[in-house]
Write an enzyme that holds these catalytic residues in place. Structure first.
Site, mmCIF file in Angstrom:
data_model
loop_
_atom_site.group_PDB
_atom_site.id
_atom_site.type_symbol
_atom_site.label_atom_id
_atom_site.label_comp_id
_atom_site.label_asym_id
_atom_site.label_seq_id
_atom_site.Cartn_x
_atom_site.Cartn_y
_atom_site.Cartn_z
ATOM 1 N N GLU A 16 71.834 37.971 11.604
ATOM 2 C CA GLU A 16 71.939 36.562 11.052
ATOM 3 C C GLU A 16 71.537 35.692 12.035
ATOM 4 O O GLU A 16 72.346 35.580 13.173
ATOM 5 C CB GLU A 16 73.349 36.517 10.413
ATOM 6 C CG GLU A 16 73.855 35.005 10.191
ATOM 7 C CD GLU A 16 75.366 35.073 10.054
ATOM 8 O OE1 GLU A 16 76.033 35.987 9.835
ATOM 9 O OE2 GLU A 16 76.197 33.945 9.885
ATOM 10 N N ASP A 49 78.006 38.244 11.069
ATOM 11 C CA ASP A 49 79.220 37.769 11.616
ATOM 12 C C ASP A 49 80.333 38.109 10.610
ATOM 13 O O ASP A 49 80.241 38.312 9.508
ATOM 14 C CB ASP A 49 79.414 36.278 11.866
ATOM 15 C CG ASP A 49 78.513 35.961 13.162
ATOM 16 O OD1 ASP A 49 78.032 36.573 13.783
ATOM 17 O OD2 ASP A 49 78.176 34.687 13.202
ATOM 18 N N ASP A 93 82.591 36.515 9.414
ATOM 19 C CA ASP A 93 83.458 35.229 8.815
ATOM 20 C C ASP A 93 82.763 35.384 7.612
ATOM 21 O O ASP A 93 81.910 35.991 7.031
ATOM 22 C CB ASP A 93 83.216 34.116 9.660
ATOM 23 C CG ASP A 93 81.609 34.008 10.095
ATOM 24 O OD1 ASP A 93 80.869 34.577 9.220
ATOM 25 O OD2 ASP A 93 81.274 32.882 10.856
#
Ligand code: TTJ
Length: 652
Positions: free
Chosen positions: A438, A511, A513
């Protein structure tokens, strides 16, 4: 197990089942959790067959606290009288003779074919003990089997007690089988309530009106055990509704037809939704045929014919226009096809493909006439289906043009990846790994960190588009997706060819998140929709970067979750420094290599699909329109890293 009845005269060694104990894999595939559940399905399917044939209406499965399982039906009860040639009771034959199946044909006392698998004797062979109770003629009969160990070996297979009339009077009728899987055979003997639930729910859908109960005596809430009941009045109609629960159906009630021809019984329910994919679930004698086969082919041929005819009848297709293709009529289709027949032949890699040619002819003919009749009565439904097909054909044509355009632009196959993909030097796809990362900055760090002999890096800028909500031409128009397709080198959709895959490990690195989770879900959805084999063949992984770095005087440890952090804090004592990583970008190349990329120390989660229907529901939930369900789902399964039907954690 009660030993009170054992005397020299009524115990006997069962021979022949040794072969099963010697090579369990040959009979049940594996000795892992799958194999464990296989020996349960063997019993459940037999009881279910009795119910499906109308001799009972309920079946219950109970997982006991000691780990054994009981399956009970209220059918006629396995025959207890002497088998004319084998000179033992029918029950004994069923549980001791290999390939005897689990049932008898009542008329001529011969084995009835039709059930899959290997027979109840295999369950017996792979159990520490097994007992059967038959309730019949107002009496309870009982027989017990046990494996006896001598010099560390199972002596001569199983020892069985004679079938006895317990003198216990009963009004019940039926069969109850209880067994304890053998922990010397299986890697694990712990049954999964989720796995059992899923299968029983499916059986309840496939056999409308059957009452199926599951009790887990290992789990209790206060006074009562965990209990689930499955019962569907609508059968396949309810099944399709359930599959489409979070999609938007094109008409309210699923189409339902059934018929019989040449001893093949077919039932079919279908409904269109606004999705772009086709979802056909087929079964033979209640066994899922995930590789399809002749029955599915018959259905597809008939569906295409009927809808093309109706397209002309309704004037949607003009005389001079050519017929639409089958796939056009399957866009957004959810269908369940259930076939019951004799002498089933399974083919294919996983033996889940029906091979009987007569099934194709029979299903084709049943669907042709019954679906026509249905559309005669429900013209509005026919019109919706036909119009959807015409639209799909237009899109298909647009996609073909787009693809040709892309191909032309790509005269060098790698055009799109130039400058983006950091390829590796190794030329062996089996050893090569592609990290999809990402963001450009994390991509840069990965590129520094990697071992370039076998690790390639593909940074993705921004979010790739959600493949669930787009038509194929829109998916193809997306730059990130095109880059990904050409990096993998195996084309996509119908043209996907796993043999051309350039990287046998495809690792999604994002990540920990919300955003990262979303990107992960989008990529998984894309693979699921357009490169499904990439997942089913086990090539897709999720990289797990650590959440914390804990250091103290030159000693550095990483924690991948909060529990591990707590443990490390305890171990390392006072004076530790803790860094929480909010993203991949916060690690330097050395740390990233050590924690996330080095095969010796990293953690990867392999993405697995255990069950096609479940995966379908999961992907639609995560990526479809039903925002509310999606939110709930994401909260419940917030990290994709938990072991669950979709994922299975591997350390490598
Ligand atoms: C066969 O024809 C005569 C009457 O009984 C029929 C029969 O075999 N019924 C039957 C078998 N009902 N239930 C079973 C059965 C149930 C379980 C749970 C497990 C096995 C192996 C068989």
């Amino acid at each position: 197990m009660a030993k009170k009845d054992y005397t020299a005269s009524n115990i006997q060694v069962v021979e022949g089942l040794d072969a099963v104990r010697l090579r369990p894999g040959m009979y049940i595939g594996s000795t892992g959790v799958r194999g464990l559940h296989h020996i349960l399905w063997e019993i459940v399917d037999n009881g279910m067959d009795e119910v499906a044939n109308g001799y009972g209406d309920s079946i219950s499965v109970t997982v006991h606290a000691d780990g054994s399982v009981s399956v009970e039906d209220n059918g006629r009860g396995i025959p207890v009288d002497m088998h004319p040639t084998m000179k033992v009771s029918g029950v004994e034959v069923v549980f001791t003779q290999l390939h005897a199946g689990g049932k008898f044909d009542s008329e001529n006392y011969s084995y009835s074919g039709g059930l899959h698998g290997v027979g109840a004797s295999v369950t017996n062979a792979l159990s520490r003990w097994l007992n059967v109770e038959v309730y019949k003629n107002g009496t309870t009969y009982k027989i017990e089997f046990e494996s006896v160990e001598k010099d560390g070996k199972v002596h001569g297979g199983l020892v069985k007690n004679k079938l006895v009339d317990t003198k216990e009077k009963t009004k019940k009728h039926g069969t109850k089988v209880t067994f304890m899987p053998d922990d010397r055979i299986f890697e694990t003997t712990k049954f999964s309530i989720d796995t059992i639930s899923r299968r029983l729910k499916e059986l309840a859908f496939l056999n409308k009106g059957a009452h199926i109960t599951l009790v887990d005596e290992r789990t209790s809430y206060g006074e009562s055990f965990l209990k689930r009941e499955f019962y569907y009045e609508g059968g396949l109609i309810d099944f399709v509704k359930d599959l489409n629960e979070i999609k938007t159906p094109a008409f309210d009630t699923p189409v339902y037809i059934e018929g019989e021809k040449d001893n093949v019984l077919a039932q079919l329910a279908l409904q269109y939704t606004d999705a772009y994919t086709e979802n056909i679930f087929s079964y033979v004698n209640n066994i899922p045929t995930s590789e399809g086969g002749t029955h599915e082919t018959g259905f597809k041929i008939a569906l295409t014919r009927v809808l093309n005819d109706w397209a002309r009848k309704l004037g949607v297709l003009k005389d001079k226009e050519p017929n639409l293709q089958g796939e056009d009529f399957r866009e957004g289709l959810t269908a369940v096809l259930s076939v019951k027949m004799q002498n089933v032949q399974f083919e294919g890699q996983t033996k889940t493909k029906l091979g009987n040619t007569e099934a194709r002819l029979a299903v084709e003919s049943i669907v042709l006439s019954e679906l026509n009749a249905y559309f005669d009565k429900h013209r509005a439904v026919a019109e919706i289906a036909v119009k959807k097909g015409v639209l799909a054909a237009k899109v298909r044509e647009a996609a073909r043009k787009q693809k040709e355009l892309t191909r032309a632009k790509n005269s060098i196959d790698n055009f799109h990846t130039v400058g983006k993909l950091k390829s590796c030097t190794g030329k062996k796809p089996e050893l090569n790994e592609l990290f999809i990362v990402e963001g450009d900055s994390a991509g840069g760090t990965c590129t520094q960190a990697r071992n370039r002999s076998f690790q390639a890096i593909l940074p993705l800028r921004g979010k790739p588009l959600n493949a669930e909500k787009k038509r194929i031409d829109q998916v193809l128009a997306n730059e990130e997706i095109r880059t990904l397709i050409s990096a993998l080198g195996a084309d996509f959709g119908k043209d996907f060819n796993i043999d051309d895959l350039r990287y046998h490990k495809v690792v999604i690195l994002s990540d920990a998140d919300q955003d990262g989770m979303h990107i992960r879900a989008i990529l998984l959805t894309f693979f699921f929709r357009y490169m499904r084999e990439l997942i089913t063949e086990g090539h897709v992984y999720i990289g797990l970067p650590p959440l914390y770095r804990i250091s103290k005087r030159g000693q550095t440890e990483y924690a991948y979750d909060d529990a591990a952090l707590e443990k490390l804090k305890k171990e390392m004592g006072k004076g530790v420094e803790i860094q929480r990583y909010k993203g991949l970008g916060e690690m330097n190349a050395e740390q990233l290599w050590e924690t996330t990329m080095d095969p010796k120390t990293r953690k990867l989660v392999r993405v697995a699909i255990e069950d096609a229907a479940e995966a379908e529901r999961l992907v639609s939930t995560l990526m479809g329109d039903a925002v509310e369900q999606r939110r709930n789902y994401i909260i419940e399964h917030a990290n994709f890293n938990k072991e669950d039907t979709f994922m299975d954690i591997v350390n490598k």
